[in-house]
Design a protein around this motif. Structure first.
Motif, short mmCIF file in Angstrom:
data_model
loop_
_atom_site.label_atom_id
_atom_site.label_comp_id
_atom_site.label_asym_id
_atom_site.label_seq_id
_atom_site.Cartn_x
_atom_site.Cartn_y
_atom_site.Cartn_z
N GLU A 120 0.85 -1.19 0.00
CA GLU A 120 0.00 0.00 0.00
C GLU A 120 0.89 1.24 0.00
OE1 GLU A 120 -3.69 0.25 2.75
OE2 GLU A 120 -2.03 1.14 3.86
N SER A 164 1.62 5.26 0.49
CA SER A 164 1.14 6.44 1.21
C SER A 164 2.01 7.63 0.86
CB SER A 164 1.18 6.18 2.73
OG SER A 164 0.87 7.36 3.43
N ARG A 180 -2.44 10.70 1.10
CA ARG A 180 -3.09 10.02 -0.02
C ARG A 180 -2.59 8.58 -0.06
NH1 ARG A 180 -2.18 11.24 -6.33
NH2 ARG A 180 -0.83 9.42 -6.18
N ASP A 217 -2.67 4.96 -1.99
CA ASP A 217 -3.01 4.19 -3.19
C ASP A 217 -2.80 2.70 -2.90
OD1 ASP A 217 -3.51 6.34 -5.21
OD2 ASP A 217 -1.50 6.92 -4.55
N TYR A 269 -4.93 1.02 -1.60
CA TYR A 269 -5.45 0.99 -0.22
C TYR A 269 -5.97 -0.42 0.10
CZ TYR A 269 -8.23 2.39 3.83
OH TYR A 269 -8.76 2.51 5.08
N ARG A 319 -7.88 4.19 -4.21
CA ARG A 319 -7.31 5.31 -3.48
C ARG A 319 -8.21 5.72 -2.30
NH1 ARG A 319 -5.75 10.33 -7.02
NH2 ARG A 319 -4.16 8.82 -7.61
N THR A 363 -8.11 8.91 0.81
CA THR A 363 -7.45 10.14 1.23
C THR A 363 -7.88 10.51 2.64
OG1 THR A 363 -7.51 10.90 -1.06
CG2 THR A 363 -6.98 12.53 0.61
N GLU A 372 -12.46 5.11 -4.16
CA GLU A 372 -12.93 3.96 -4.94
C GLU A 372 -14.43 3.73 -4.73
OE1 GLU A 372 -10.82 2.38 -6.83
OE2 GLU A 372 -11.63 0.39 -7.28
#
Lengths: 744, 267
Positions: A556, A558, A584, A586, A588, A606, A608, A639
């Motif tokens: 993951e 960050s 943020r 990605d 996740y 993603r 946030t 998402e």
């Protein structure tokens, strides 16, 4: 907006070059250590005699301070230690590395120190020397830090809205892996306040504990060490809390000579059912828990120090009324050997190596429950067992050269984890069912990291962090392997190896003698933990789903940015800090709902998180201090286009303390706003109401050796529920607490 | 130790070998029994016919092996015809079965057939294997006989009747020894056209789901069985834990949807 941010960051980066010629004031830097144990001390206040310049040591005990030619005296102070004053004259040789030793104060050495990254020492109130309060209670005042509540004990830290594998919880830098697959034994369950010298909290990737940082941050429980040359000491404390009729007993004895010292302590808690703000007590919410700690310190020379320590924690009959099972028994054995080598080479001022091993066993069942009435797993008992063995080492080198500090570290650890579950139907004609939750999982990681701190001059400090981590995983049990092949494919790689990295950069500028500001940028990846990869049919009471791990998860990512400002020091009339950050994420990692009962761990696009923390301290007079804090997290899962689940609401507290050699008093107002941003698509979260609570505390020293602590929490007996409370278990109602401490 | 020189050992080994080679097989009629469970045998017209299985027979699919001897020697190339037969108080009936081929199998060097028993032996009736053996050109010896067999109960067979009163037999064959994880799934589907005729159903479609009733959940990635040959259907079943499982089949036979049929498995 982006352009403005870039301009701001560029300005911050260019300022050292532009302002470097403006002043020629001198920068001194060094490290502060405990004179008896040689340990570095974080949170030490260092100030010039006129109070114009001041700073606080970081988590490695290091500091740098810009002084003027007219400054004559440097005062160094820290709670629990005798303050000292250093003359800044020709003999000081302040251009070089300054090593300052503080001698522990005898009477207040039991105070628990809590620090949170750049934030100055957290005022933990008049209870800072009391062992009655749990570790979680002591941490509850830190802004940006929340707790997942599952029962009347053992809460799970949540930092900036992140928890579990995104937050590293360490005990003296040692990793400890909970054994309960349902999260009923977070690491906080196995440490007692009495074990601790300090709690160091790092919020976010870059503020974490260096090599052991995680995207959410880190919590390190630093164990108390025995003191050399201390002679024989003993203390005892007993207390009572009305809200759960909890009795508490604690005792410690220590002895120290010139080269060696030991400390032995024990704690026992016996709690009954919890009384919420209204209604009757919550059945089955009590617990019993014992904890022992032994620590042996040996210092054969000025340069070498060895510390062997052990914690044994033994809990039984821990009621989890908000969940479907209770802990029958939980045992933890935590052992470590540390070697600290001071000034081994020119320019290297310490090498600290730690070997450790800990073992946790956890038994839970529902034999005391009426299983015929519940909705989940009706008509069957489900005894579960889990065990983990975590072993590893860390070695850390600290060096300095001119205005540069270097920290290099290597860490290796291995986790062996097993968990299973038997399902016994109340109808004896139905066969028992057996499930492997963790089928002999092995996780091995090797981490290399380096940090460079550069005191550039003109008030600028630049910090760069690089970290690389390799992880190897195995699933050894054949049945578990067959299960995962059936779940995914026959070709799935059940022994994945991954690599993670972190790169971080912080620039901090002293804007004036009282105010500094900076920006922090970091990016990195997190390896999926053993539960995310291999946990099978893991019930997550936070959302009521069974989770199935995924060995094929990707790391993951960050990416975090933070802007912060610091104001004053603890000695100042006004001091405080303010941080605003964005994270943020990605790839996740979260559970993807596959039906009404199950979720499968997946990389889900993603997410946030954005938030802020603010703290303010105001020294109203020599006796009175006011403080306040505020924090908020806003999390969104792009998402799914919905809020992230279990986000803490806007919350804060204000307090007023009276400090005195005689009676110390504190009044506190804690509050939280309602949380109506909940995840509904992929979770079953519920909203919670806001609340405001009033607390009063008093510390009354009856003599040099005897003191009494009194507390009245939730004075108005307000009924409330924390948003991070599992299954909305009500929080404690009015609580009268009293404890008496005797020190010899 | 001097008596144990290598030459003596070699001589001793040679003597043992010679004695063993020269020993007369005084009982030429002695038949070596295969390492299987013997169901029974009969002798007719000089042929001795024996039947074997892997274990005591039970309701469901059973492999059955046959051997034919003539005067203690394996009988050339027999054609073995057999059927199952259940004798009840007022009537008799057979069940699905498969006759052996003309060649010995590789596993046991015997003639392999199979039978599906759809009910256990007991007060309701008794099972037997009715056998007829002749040589390949039908010009030689022919032997007929019966081997009585005991069939233990199990829950691996489901018989059901459709709305048009057609009767079927659904048999679970694999997994015979289930384990956690993915297992091969094999079922057989036969139609009871008469008491004596159970032809295979070749064109059924099956939707399949395993379910754990006490846990109220199933499992993922199962493969519904599709027809392979001669009424046998192959798929896959995922058991994610041990315990009591239901194997649920939604069948469609010749365009007619059949009520869900369930077989139980417990391990």
């Amino acid at each position: 907006m982006k352009t403005r941010i870039i301009l701001f960051i560029s300005a911050l980066l260019l300022m050292p070059a532009l302002s470097g010629f403006a002043h020629q004031s001198e920068v001194i830097h060094g490290v502060v250590k405990n004179a008896e144990t040689g340990e570095v001390i974080s949170g030490v206040h260092i100030q010039t005699d006129r109070g114009i310049a001041g700073t606080v040591t970081n988590s490695k005990g290091e500091f740098k301070l810009q002084v003027r030619n007219t400054d004559k005296i440097l005062s160094v102070s820290h709670v629990g230690f005798a303050s000292i004053r250093i003359k800044l004259n020709e003999k000081c040789d302040c251009h070089k590395w300054l090593e300052i030793a503080l001698v522990p104060e005898q009477f207040r050495s039991g105070d628990l120190l809590i620090t949170a990254d750049r934030m100055q020492m957290q005022h933990s109130g008049v209870y800072s020397s009391s062992k009655t309060k749990s570790v979680e209670d002591h941490m509850s005042g830190i802004s940006g830090l929340d707790m997942v509540t599952r029962a009347n004990m053992a809460k799970d830290p949540v930092i900036r809205g992140m928890r579990d594998g995104r937050v590293n919880v360490l005990i003296d830098g040692m990793r400890l892996t909970p054994a309960c697959v349902d999260g009923m034994d977070p690491a906080t369950a196995y440490v007692e306040t009495d074990n601790l010298q300090s709690i160091e909290i790092g919020r976010g990737f870059e503020n974490g504990n260096g090599k052991q940082s995680a995207p959410g941050g880190s919590v390190n429980f630093s164990m108390v060490r025995p003191s050399l040359n201390s002679g024989l000491k003993a203390s005892a404390e007993t207390g009572y809390q009305s809200v759960s009729r909890q009795q508490f007993y604690q005792g410690s004895v220590s002895y120290g000579e010139e080269q060696w010292a030991f400390r032995l302590s024990g704690t026992f808690r016996d709690a009954g059912n919890l009384q919420p703000g209204s209604g009757s007590r919550i059945d089955g919410s009590g617990f019993r828990k014992g904890n022992v700690m032994a620590s042996l310190l040996y210092q054969p020379s000025e340069s070498h120090r060895f510390n062997l320590r052990y914690i044994g924690d033994f809990a039984g009959k821990i009621g989890y009324p908000a969940m479907i099972m209770d802990t029958r028994r939980a045992d933890a054995h935590i052992a470590g050997l540390e070697h600290a080598w001071s000034n081994p080479f020119s320019g290297v001022y310490s090498i600290t190596t730690n070997l450790y091993m800990n073992r946790v066993e956890h038994w839970m069942d529902d034999y005391d429950r009426d299983v015929t009435e519940r909705e989940v797993m009706r008509d069957m008992f489900m005894p579960m067992y889990g065990e983990t063995l975590t072993s590893g080492f860390t070695s850390e080198l600290n060096a300095s050269r001119n205005d540069h500090l270097f920290n290099l570290s290597i860490e290796g650890f291995r986790i062996d984890a097993f968990g299973d579950m038997l399902m016994e139907h109340i109808d004896p004609s139905v066969s028992d069912m057996y499930l492997l939750n963790l089928g002999d999982v092995v996780q091995q990681n090797l981490i290399l990291s380096g940090t460079h701190t550069w005191f550039v001059g003109s008030g600028w400090t630049l910090n760069t962090t690089l970290k690389g981590e390799a992880g190897m995983n195995r699933l050894n049990n054949e049945d578990a392997r067959a299960t995962y092949r059936a779940e995914y494919s026959q070709d799935i790689n059940l022994e994945p190896s991954d690599f993670a990295y972190q790169i971080g950069f912080t620039a901090e500028k002293e804007i004036s003698s009282r105010v500094s500001a900076g920006v922090s940028l970091s990016s990195g990846t997190r390896l999926p933990d053993h539960m995310e990869r291999y946990g099978y049919y893991i019930f997550q009471p936070l959302d009521g789903f069974f989770y199935i791990g995924n060995p094929d998860l990707s790391p993951e990512r960050s990416t975090q940015a933070e802007i912060f400002t610091l104001m004053g020091s603890e000695q100042s009339r006004i001091s405080g800090s303010l941080s605003a950050w964005v994270n943020r994420m990605d790839n996740y990692i979260a559970g993807l709902r596959t039906d009404d009962l199950f979720k499968q761990m997946q990389n889900m696009g993603r997410a946030t998180l954005t938030g802020f923390e603010g703290d303010l301290f105001a020294r109203i007079s020599s006796r009175w201090i006011a403080s306040g804090s505020l924090s908020y997290v806003f999390g969104t899962h792009q998402e799914l286009d919905e809020p992230l689940p279990m986000m803490p609401p806007l919350k804060g507290q204000v307090s007023l303390q009276r400090q005195s050699e005689s009676v110390q008093l504190e009044g506190r107002l804690r509050w939280a706003a309602p949380q109506n941003r909940i995840a509904e698509q992929n979770s079953m979260e519920t909203t919670t109401n806001g609340y405001a609570l009033l607390d009063l505390f008093a510390h009354v020293p009856l003599s040099r050796a005897v003191s009494v602590q009194l507390g009245l929490e939730n004075m108005l007996n307000t009924f409330y529920t924390e948003h991070l409370s599992v299954n909305s278990m009500p929080a404690p109602g009015r609580n009268v607490q009293i404890s008496v401490r005797v020190g010899i | 130790m001097k008596y144990f020189k290598p030459i003596y050992i070699i001589v001793l080994v040679l003597l043992i070998g010679i004695v063993a080679a020269c020993s007369d097989d005084s009982d030429a009629d002695l038949v070596t029994e295969p390492d299987l469970y013997k169901l029974g045998e009969f002798t007719d017209n000089g042929l001795t016919v024996a039947a074997y299985s892997e274990r005591p027979l039970e309701v469901g699919f059973n492999n059955i092996w046959f051997e034919v001897h003539e005067n203690g020697e394996p009988f050339g190339h027999p054609h073995i015809h057999f059927n199952t037969m259940m004798h009840m108080e007022h009537h008799s009936h057979t069940s699905p079965y498969g006759e052996p081929g003309h060649h010995r199998d590789d596993e046991h060097n015997l003639y392999h057939g199979w039978a599906i028993f759809n009910m256990p032996s007991g007060d309701m009736g008794t099972w037997e294997l009715d056998l007829t053996i002749h040589d390949q050109d039908h010009s030689g010896i022919e032997a007929t006989g019966i081997i009585d067999v005991e069939v233990e109960p199990s829950n691996r067979v489901r018989t059901f009747m459709t709305e048009d009163e057609s009767r079927y037999v659904l048999t679970l064959i694999e997994p015979a020894d289930p384990s956690v994880g993915m297992n091969d799934l094999k079922v057989a589907l036969h139609k009871r056209e008469s008491m004596m005729n159970f032809p295979p159903v070749l064109n059924a479609t099956m939707q399949f789901e395993p379910w754990m009733p006490s846990m109220d959940h199933g499992s993922s990635n199962n493969v519904s069985p599709v027809h392979d040959e001669n009424g046998f259907y192959n798929g896959q079943v995922n058991f994610n834990m041990t315990g009591d499982w239901e194997l649920r089949f939604d069948l469609e036979i010749e365009g007619v949807e059949i009520d869900r049929q369930t077989l139980e498995i417990d391990f």
